[in-house]
Design a protein around this motif. Sequence first.
Motif, PDB file in Angstrom:
ATOM      1  N   ILE A 138      74.712  67.811  59.882  1.00 57.82           N
ATOM      2  CA  ILE A 138      73.881  67.018  60.775  1.00 57.82           C
ATOM      3  C   ILE A 138      74.650  66.527  62.002  1.00 57.82           C
ATOM      4  N   VAL A 139      73.892  66.292  63.075  1.00 55.68           N
ATOM      5  CA  VAL A 139      74.445  65.841  64.350  1.00 55.68           C
ATOM      6  C   VAL A 139      73.699  64.561  64.747  1.00 55.68           C
ATOM      7  N   PRO A 140      74.066  63.421  64.159  1.00 58.30           N
ATOM      8  CA  PRO A 140      73.315  62.188  64.418  1.00 58.30           C
ATOM      9  C   PRO A 140      73.508  61.629  65.822  1.00 58.30           C
ATOM     10  N   GLU A 141      74.466  62.167  66.594  1.00 64.71           N
ATOM     11  CA  GLU A 141      74.734  61.614  67.926  1.00 64.71           C
ATOM     12  C   GLU A 141      73.588  61.828  68.908  1.00 64.71           C
ATOM     13  N   GLY A 142      72.805  62.885  68.732  1.00 62.21           N
ATOM     14  CA  GLY A 142      71.753  63.144  69.711  1.00 62.21           C
ATOM     15  C   GLY A 142      71.099  64.485  69.500  1.00 62.21           C
ATOM     16  N   LYS A 143      70.318  64.919  70.491  1.00 57.41           N
ATOM     17  CA  LYS A 143      69.543  66.148  70.360  1.00 57.41           C
ATOM     18  C   LYS A 143      70.378  67.409  70.537  1.00 57.41           C
ATOM     19  N   THR A 144      71.450  67.340  71.277  1.00 62.64           N
ATOM     20  CA  THR A 144      72.241  68.547  71.514  1.00 62.64           C
ATOM     21  C   THR A 144      72.947  69.008  70.249  1.00 62.64           C
ATOM     22  N   PHE A 145      73.029  70.321  70.075  1.00 60.30           N
ATOM     23  CA  PHE A 145      73.791  70.898  68.965  1.00 60.30           C
ATOM     24  C   PHE A 145      75.285  70.911  69.267  1.00 60.30           C
ATOM     25  N   HIS A 146      75.642  70.714  70.523  1.00 60.90           N
ATOM     26  CA  HIS A 146      77.026  70.925  70.948  1.00 60.90           C
ATOM     27  C   HIS A 146      77.884  69.678  70.739  1.00 60.90           C
ATOM     28  N   ILE A 147      78.009  69.285  69.471  1.00 58.94           N
ATOM     29  CA  ILE A 147      78.919  68.214  69.073  1.00 58.94           C
ATOM     30  C   ILE A 147      79.903  68.845  68.085  1.00 58.94           C
ATOM     31  N   PRO A 148      80.969  69.481  68.561  1.00 62.59           N
ATOM     32  CA  PRO A 148      81.832  70.265  67.672  1.00 62.59           C
ATOM     33  C   PRO A 148      82.543  69.455  66.599  1.00 62.59           C
ATOM     34  N   THR A 149      82.706  68.152  66.794  1.00 62.09           N
ATOM     35  CA  THR A 149      83.350  67.343  65.760  1.00 62.09           C
ATOM     36  C   THR A 149      82.478  67.240  64.507  1.00 62.09           C
ATOM     37  N   ARG A 150      81.214  67.652  64.603  1.00 59.49           N
ATOM     38  CA  ARG A 150      80.316  67.628  63.453  1.00 59.49           C
ATOM     39  C   ARG A 150      80.282  68.974  62.705  1.00 59.49           C
ATOM     40  N   PHE A 151      81.055  69.940  63.162  1.00 59.39           N
ATOM     41  CA  PHE A 151      81.075  71.226  62.487  1.00 59.39           C
ATOM     42  C   PHE A 151      81.612  71.055  61.058  1.00 59.39           C
ATOM     43  N   GLY A 152      81.010  71.792  60.123  1.00 59.63           N
ATOM     44  CA  GLY A 152      81.533  71.827  58.768  1.00 59.63           C
ATOM     45  C   GLY A 152      82.646  72.858  58.628  1.00 59.63           C
ATOM     46  N   ILE A 153      82.993  73.166  57.389  1.00 66.83           N
ATOM     47  CA  ILE A 153      84.127  74.063  57.105  1.00 66.83           C
ATOM     48  C   ILE A 153      83.581  75.369  56.539  1.00 66.83           C
ATOM     49  N   LEU A 154      84.005  76.476  57.113  1.00 67.04           N
ATOM     50  CA  LEU A 154      83.742  77.804  56.553  1.00 67.04           C
ATOM     51  C   LEU A 154      85.061  78.322  55.995  1.00 67.04           C
ATOM     52  N   LYS A 155      85.160  78.380  54.685  1.00 69.50           N
ATOM     53  CA  LYS A 155      86.423  78.790  54.046  1.00 69.50           C
ATOM     54  C   LYS A 155      86.277  80.179  53.455  1.00 69.50           C
TER      55      LYS A 155
END
Length: 268
Positions: A248-265
């Motif tokens: 989830i990106v609770p900061e706003g409507k934009t998807f471009h919040i990279p600090t909210r990226f999860g982990i792909l292992k």
Amino acid sequence: MMHAIRTDQGPRNLRIVLRTIGVLIGVLAGAGLALFPLSLPSQIATPTQPSYASDLRLLAKRAPADFLPDGDLSKAAWKHANSAKFDHDASGRSHHPEVLTRVASIWTETHIYFAFWSRYDSLNVYEGEDPAAERWQLWDRDVVEVFLNPQPERVNHYYEFEVAPNNQWVDLEIDKTKEPFNDVTWNSGFEHATSIDAKNHIWTTEVRIPISSMNVSAIHPGTAWRANFFRAAGNGGDEHRKFLAWSIVPEGKTFHIPTRFGILKLVN
């Protein structure tokens, strides 16, 4: 009458001055004061990278062999793949089970693969266009999206891949330190295919991305990238559409919040 200056007093006067300076130095040193304090830091401060706020994790298993996407997700590779479901909007505040989305990932030494299963009630696509051509602003219609950062230490630099139900596509290199931050001239050469099951109201997507296109020379079990997965669905303006996010990106409507990226292992 003027008195002549006695030159033999010079050495004596000099000794008095030097002795006085020595006393002053001793007093200051005893008080813990430095006559010539150093104003330069021992190290030059460097800007700190923002830290990741999500620990959501998806494990991508190694595939036995490479294959070309055809949109058919009944392959054995996908049957045994780990997957994640999401139906909450990007903010995480509401759920939309009618557009439930499932994503999975697998990998080989040369490619990273993604698969999406997407429920829908109706489809919103650009009609009558050539799906072979890259489509700018594809996100204004129904799409699934992969945001992928294979160099997590570069938080603000990542790649974006989008595919629509009719197999239209766009890929972008993103650098949030630049303006504009999305470079559509970048071309990954990624391959993709879709299939629509109108009876069950599910459309599927299969994506294959060459790791070399992202300046990655090799991958192996244990590799951990940062990623996020999104879905846009519905007709009309943004106020009527649904925007889903895996992390989830609770900061706003934009998807471009990279600090909210999860982990792909990547695992065996």
